[in-house]
Motif scaffolding. Structure first.
Motif, PDB file in Angstrom:
ATOM      1  N   TYR A  52     -23.913   1.603  -7.220  1.00 22.14           N
ATOM      2  CA  TYR A  52     -24.138   2.915  -6.616  1.00 22.14           C
ATOM      3  C   TYR A  52     -23.039   3.882  -7.040  1.00 22.14           C
ATOM      4  O   TYR A  52     -21.872   3.540  -7.102  1.00 22.14           O
ATOM      5  N   ASP A  56     -26.346   9.447  -6.351  1.00 20.06           N
ATOM      6  CA  ASP A  56     -27.627   8.736  -6.423  1.00 20.06           C
ATOM      7  C   ASP A  56     -28.394   8.946  -5.129  1.00 20.06           C
ATOM      8  O   ASP A  56     -27.813   9.120  -4.050  1.00 20.06           O
ATOM      9  N   ARG A  60     -32.973   4.829  -3.196  1.00 21.45           N
ATOM     10  CA  ARG A  60     -33.096   3.897  -4.295  1.00 21.45           C
ATOM     11  C   ARG A  60     -32.195   2.698  -4.114  1.00 21.45           C
ATOM     12  O   ARG A  60     -32.168   1.812  -4.951  1.00 21.45           O
ATOM     13  N   VAL A  74     -28.204   0.137  -6.898  1.00 18.26           N
ATOM     14  CA  VAL A  74     -29.345   1.042  -7.005  1.00 18.26           C
ATOM     15  C   VAL A  74     -30.330   0.437  -7.975  1.00 18.26           C
ATOM     16  O   VAL A  74     -29.967  -0.027  -9.053  1.00 18.26           O
ATOM     17  N   GLU A  76     -33.018   0.575 -10.671  1.00 16.63           N
ATOM     18  CA  GLU A  76     -33.330   1.517 -11.744  1.00 16.63           C
ATOM     19  C   GLU A  76     -34.602   1.064 -12.418  1.00 16.63           C
ATOM     20  O   GLU A  76     -34.672  -0.056 -12.923  1.00 16.63           O
ATOM     21  N   ASP A  80     -36.934   5.846 -15.300  1.00 20.82           N
ATOM     22  CA  ASP A  80     -35.898   6.747 -14.813  1.00 20.82           C
ATOM     23  C   ASP A  80     -35.017   7.247 -15.935  1.00 20.82           C
ATOM     24  O   ASP A  80     -34.778   8.417 -16.087  1.00 20.82           O
ATOM     25  N   GLY A 126     -27.930  10.501 -14.991  1.00 20.40           N
ATOM     26  CA  GLY A 126     -28.437   9.134 -14.995  1.00 20.40           C
ATOM     27  C   GLY A 126     -29.095   8.762 -16.304  1.00 20.40           C
ATOM     28  O   GLY A 126     -29.830   7.783 -16.386  1.00 20.40           O
TER      29      GLY A 126
END
Lengths: 299, 420
Positions: A52, A56, A60, A74, A76, A80, A126
């Motif tokens: 994390y 963020d 998620r 998190v 992913e 994304d 990201g």
């Protein structure tokens, strides 16, 4: 690293806020990675867990993993990280050019700082990012990756990088670039664009579907040619020497150089490359703002 | 603005130093890496052109050196003379050097003589002393009038006081000499009495012969033999007298040759004080007050002007209104020059004139007048005129100091990076 300025200070960080790196295709179409997806649930393919980071979205966070490991991760999904940002750094000898007034700040340092800013933006978004350094003996990669670990990798590579050695390598040595930089990737070229081979490369890349954005870097001395007196000028890449009387050569040089830059930007525009000229004494976010800022998006 | 010492302007040659230093030198080709070299055209012609580095600094330095050079040349502002300048000409200056009326410019030309007659008048008879005439002129003319004095190289009519005037005069020395009329003639030597003793009686005939020669040279014919009184009677002289009479002062002449050993009698001394000329030889004893001083150098110099008397060298002393001339060596037949020489009469006459003329001749260059300024100090004017010069000197020194300060500040200011 000898110079102290290869970090993003607070002021620069503040200016970077609000900037987004985007391909032109993405800005036209509905961005997949930057908009909230309507699809939920198991339809999204799991890609990886990553740690994390502030910024963020909390939804998620995988709470099950948190319960197991007591650390926040998190989830992913594959879609994304849809944008891959490459920074192509010209590390030939011409990049080592510094101004006579500030000999400790050369063009390569300015390029590295811009690269650092671009990576910071990609990280914030990201997105995945990677680094290509083109030297006279070949190319050097930091392969594409995401997250702060990737940022550490690229920062480490940038800190240890140095310009010099020779001119742009032969096309054969540049083949790995074609393999790594895929179609649809955003490629930010940071260099002086003096070599015709470099411009030819990015033209080809742009025609082959890569989204190329060029930051054409110029030193203050190249823009102003403010020297006085007699000088023996030497080209660091070819070694050619030229005796010149600065004050009498000034007008001619400025005209010729400006004409060459104008021709270059026409050529880049014709190849579909977004370009901006950057003098190395301006702040590092300015060329990125010109390329990716709100006004650039309107254009 | 006038320059008191124009050769100071040779310091302007030093201007070449900063100019040369400020020219761009061939060796000044420093190396610089320049990536955009391909757009730099190589110039052929520009290399040959002379280029001045930092022209502003060069101008400052040139100005500074020029100021110092002008300072060395001692400029002065000539005083504002209201009236016409005067030129006075002393007797003895050749008439050829005097320009005609239309070539004289705006100056008034006068003779340096009593009344200062105009130059076009006939040359006045030489008479009064030149020095006093100059002082009178200096006192008469207003202070602002410029005076030029033309004097011959050998100048007479001077007195014992040095010439100090209240104004600056231009002392122009021309070749020539002051007329002899200004000099008093040698005393008449016709009646020279003679007093001898046993040692010098043999010189009698030579001395009488010399006097005959004198008289032969004058308008008067040979006269009766001079009064010759020997000490011992009957020694064959013209008039015999007894011993007592040998101390008599001469009756009819104003010149006495006393060649006796012993002290000078008082009667003779009084006769000298009344205006006689006495020639004595070294054996004669004078009382201390009468003795000629060994350091009467001025008189000795004048007495030896022109002739080297050799054995007849003498010293003279004023005694009342008369003179005592003492021979330095005893008069002798074997002396050289002596009585046996054929120019003995004229030499003897010259010796008798020793100390006669007061020193009033000198070389004009040596007696250039000095100027007395307000404080009473005098400074020689043959060098550079002062006074007004001081004013300009101070301004120039200030200007030079200011320029130097500006030049230093400008040279040491951090400027935009440039070569040299």
């Amino acid at each position: 690293m000898s110079q102290p300025a290869l970090r993003i200070d607070a002021r620069l960080r503040a200016r970077l806020r609000g900037l987004r790196l985007e391909t032109r295709a993405a800005s036209r179409a509905l961005g997949i990675g930057q908009h909230q997806s309507r699809s939920r649930g198991a339809g999204l393919e799991f890609l990886q867990y990553r740690a994390y980071e502030p910024g963020d979205e909390p939804r998620r966070i995988d709470w099950k993993l948190f319960a197991r490991s007591d650390r926040i991760f998190v989830r992913e999904a594959e879609r994304d990280s849809s944008l891959r940002v490459w920074v192509l750094l010209d590390a030939s000898a011409s990049m080592a050019q510094a101004d006579q007034a500030t000999p400790e700040w050369c063009r390569f340092d300015a390029a590295r700082l811009i690269a650092l800013c671009a990576f910071e933006l990609a990280l914030r978004q990201g997105d995945a990012f990677g680094l290509v350094q083109v030297r006279s003996d070949g190319v050097e990669f930091v392969p594409i990756g995401t997250g702060s670990q990737q940022q550490s990798r690229v920062t480490h590579a940038l800190e240890g990088a140095a310009a010099g050695g020779g001119s742009w390598p032969a096309a054969a040595r540049l083949r790995p670039i074609w393999e790594r930089v895929h179609a649809g990737d955003l490629l930010i070229m940071l260099g002086d664009h003096f070599d015709d081979a470099a411009v030819a490369l990015i033209e080809q890349l742009s025609r082959a579907g890569r989204d190329v954005a060029s930051v054409v870097m110029t030193t203050v001395d190249e823009r102003d040619f403010a020297f006085e007196g007699g000088w023996l000028m030497r080209d660091p890449e070819t070694g050619r020497e030229l005796l010149t009387d600065a004050s009498s050569a000034r007008t001619r040089f400025r005209a010729d150089f400006a004409a060459a830059r104008a021709a270059l930007s026409r050529r880049l525009a014709a190849a579909g490359i977004r370009s901006t000229e950057s003098v190395i004494d301006e702040p590092a976010d300015a060329p990125l703002r010109r390329l990716f800022g709100p006004r650039a998006r309107e254009a | 603005m006038n320059l008191a010492s124009p050769p100071g302007l040779f310091a302007l040659l030093a201007l070449t130093v900063p100019v040369v230093l400020h020219l761009a030198r061939r060796s000044e080709r420093r190396l610089m890496d320049f990536a955009a070299l391909r757009w730099l055209q190589s110039q052929r012609g520009a290399r040959r052109r002379l280029r001045v580095i930092e022209p502003a600094l060069l101008a400052l330095r040139v100005l500074l050196i020029a100021t110092l050079a002008v300072l060395l040349a001692a400029p002065f502002l000539a005083a504002d003379y209201g009236e016409r300048p005067w030129v006075v000409v002393a007797a003895g200056v050749s008439l050829d050097t005097i320009p005609t009326a239309d070539a004289r410019g705006d100056a008034e030309w006068h003779w340096l003589a009593p009344g200062f007659p105009d130059i076009d008048q006939p040359r006045p008879a030489p008479g009064a002393a030149l020095a006093s005439q100059l002082r009178e002129l200096d006192a008469r003319l207003p202070p602002g009038v410029r005076v030029e004095v033309r004097v011959p190289a050998e100048l007479g009519g001077l007195d014992g006081q040095s010439l100090v005037l209240r104004r600056r005069v231009i002392w122009k020395v021309v070749a020539g000499r002051s007329p002899d009329d200004a000099v008093r003639k040698v005393a008449r030597l016709h009646n020279c009495a003679l007093r001898v003793d046993a040692d010098t009686v043999h010189l009698t005939r030579w001395l009488v012969a010399a006097q005959t020669a004198w008289r032969a040279g004058t308008a008067e014919g040979p006269r009766a033999a001079s009064e010759v009184i020997p000490t011992t009677p009957g020694s064959g002289t013209t008039s015999a007298a007894d011993v007592a009479a040998s101390s008599e002062s001469p009756r009819a002449s104003d010149c006495l040759i006393w060649l006796r050993r012993g002290a000078l009698p008082d009667g003779i001394r009084q006769w000298v004080a009344r205006g006689g000329t006495l020639l004595i030889d070294p054996r004669t004893r004078l009382r201390p007050a009468q003795r000629p001083h060994a350091d009467a150098a001025a008189m000795a110099v004048v007495s030896r002007v022109g002739a080297d008397e050799g054995a007849l060298d003498a010293r003279a002393i004023q005694s009342g209104r008369g003179r005592i001339v003492q021979l330095i060596r005893p008069l002798d037949l074997s002396a050289e020059p002596g009585p046996l020489n054929d120019d003995f009469p004229s030499r003897l006459a010259a010796v008798l004139s020793t100390g006669l003329a007061a020193p009033e001749r000198a070389l004009a260059h040596d007696v250039a007048p000095a100027r007395m300024d307000a404080a009473g100090r005098s400074e020689s004017l043959l060098e550079s005129p002062s006074g007004e010069q001081l004013k300009l000197d101070r301004w120039l020194i200030l200007l030079a100091a200011a320029l130097f300060a500006i030049e230093r500040v400008y040279a040491l200011l951090p400027r935009r990076w440039q070569s040299a």
